[in-house]
Design a protein around this motif. Structure first.
Motif, short mmCIF file in Angstrom:
data_model
loop_
_atom_site.label_atom_id
_atom_site.label_comp_id
_atom_site.label_asym_id
_atom_site.label_seq_id
_atom_site.Cartn_x
_atom_site.Cartn_y
_atom_site.Cartn_z
N VAL A 1 0.86 -1.17 0.00
CA VAL A 1 0.00 0.00 0.00
C VAL A 1 0.90 1.22 0.00
O VAL A 1 1.84 1.31 0.79
CB VAL A 1 -0.95 0.00 1.22
N MET A 2 0.64 2.13 -0.90
CA MET A 2 1.45 3.34 -1.05
C MET A 2 0.65 4.54 -0.59
O MET A 2 -0.53 4.66 -0.89
CB MET A 2 1.83 3.52 -2.52
N ALA A 3 1.31 5.41 0.16
CA ALA A 3 0.71 6.68 0.58
C ALA A 3 1.39 7.80 -0.19
O ALA A 3 2.61 7.81 -0.32
CB ALA A 3 0.90 6.90 2.07
N ILE A 4 0.62 8.72 -0.68
CA ILE A 4 1.13 9.93 -1.31
C ILE A 4 0.59 11.11 -0.53
O ILE A 4 -0.62 11.21 -0.30
CB ILE A 4 0.70 10.05 -2.78
N ILE A 5 1.49 12.00 -0.11
CA ILE A 5 1.09 13.23 0.58
C ILE A 5 1.54 14.39 -0.30
O ILE A 5 2.72 14.49 -0.65
CB ILE A 5 1.75 13.34 1.97
N ILE A 6 0.59 15.24 -0.68
CA ILE A 6 0.86 16.38 -1.55
C ILE A 6 0.72 17.65 -0.72
O ILE A 6 -0.27 17.84 -0.02
CB ILE A 6 -0.12 16.41 -2.74
N THR A 7 1.72 18.51 -0.80
CA THR A 7 1.76 19.73 -0.01
C THR A 7 1.79 20.94 -0.94
O THR A 7 2.53 20.95 -1.92
CB THR A 7 3.01 19.77 0.88
N SER A 8 1.01 21.96 -0.60
CA SER A 8 0.96 23.18 -1.40
C SER A 8 0.88 24.38 -0.46
O SER A 8 0.27 24.31 0.60
CB SER A 8 -0.27 23.15 -2.30
N MET A 9 1.52 25.47 -0.89
CA MET A 9 1.48 26.73 -0.14
C MET A 9 1.44 27.89 -1.13
O MET A 9 1.96 27.78 -2.23
CB MET A 9 2.74 26.90 0.72
N PRO A 10 0.83 29.01 -0.73
CA PRO A 10 0.87 30.18 -1.59
C PRO A 10 2.32 30.58 -1.86
O PRO A 10 3.20 30.42 -1.00
CB PRO A 10 0.17 31.26 -0.75
N TYR B 1 5.26 6.96 0.66
CA TYR B 1 5.65 5.98 1.67
C TYR B 1 4.95 4.66 1.37
O TYR B 1 3.84 4.67 0.83
CB TYR B 1 5.22 6.44 3.07
N ILE B 2 5.56 3.54 1.72
CA ILE B 2 4.90 2.25 1.54
C ILE B 2 4.59 1.61 2.89
O ILE B 2 5.32 1.81 3.87
CB ILE B 2 5.73 1.28 0.65
N TYR B 3 3.49 0.86 2.90
CA TYR B 3 3.00 0.21 4.11
C TYR B 3 2.54 -1.19 3.76
O TYR B 3 2.20 -1.47 2.60
CB TYR B 3 1.83 1.00 4.71
N PRO B 4 2.44 -2.07 4.76
CA PRO B 4 2.03 -3.45 4.48
C PRO B 4 0.53 -3.63 4.26
O PRO B 4 0.11 -4.61 3.66
CB PRO B 4 2.49 -4.22 5.74
N ASP B 5 -0.30 -2.68 4.75
CA ASP B 5 -1.74 -2.83 4.59
C ASP B 5 -2.41 -1.45 4.62
O ASP B 5 -1.80 -0.45 5.03
CB ASP B 5 -2.34 -3.74 5.67
N MET B 6 -3.67 -1.41 4.19
CA MET B 6 -4.41 -0.16 4.06
C MET B 6 -4.65 0.50 5.42
O MET B 6 -4.53 1.73 5.55
CB MET B 6 -5.74 -0.41 3.35
N GLU B 7 -4.97 -0.27 6.43
CA GLU B 7 -5.26 0.30 7.75
C GLU B 7 -4.04 1.04 8.30
O GLU B 7 -4.16 2.15 8.83
CB GLU B 7 -5.69 -0.80 8.73
#
Length: 79
Positions: free
Chosen positions: A5-14, A24-30
């Motif tokens: 399971v892959m997590a993507i975090i997108i950050t934006s600022m003015p 990031y990768i994880y072993p499961d969705m929870e």
């Protein structure tokens, strides 16, 4: 092939010239959902401590197939 399971975090600022993203990768969705929220909360706290109150985060978790990753299941999630 194994499921990850892959997590993507997108950050934006003015006034930023672009967005920033982290994966990031994880072993499961929870685990992904839980740790993703912890990380975003930590990022927001840090940004606010630096005076960056207009920071915006989007994130999501998704399943993907991968060749086995040596040591993946033995990695300790240390946040």
């Amino acid at each position: 092939m194994v499921k990850i399971v892959m997590a993507i975090i997108i950050t934006s600022m003015p006034n930023w010239p672009s967005i920033r993203y982290q994966g990031y990768i994880y072993p499961d969705m929870e685990t992904c959902v839980e740790y993703n929220q912890i990380m975003i909360d930590d990022f927001k706290s840090y940004a606010r401590s630096q005076g960056d109150n207009e920071i915006h985060f989007d994130s999501f978790c998704f399943e993907a197939q991968s060749y086995p990753i040596e040591g993946f299941n033995t990695i300790e999630l240390g946040i």
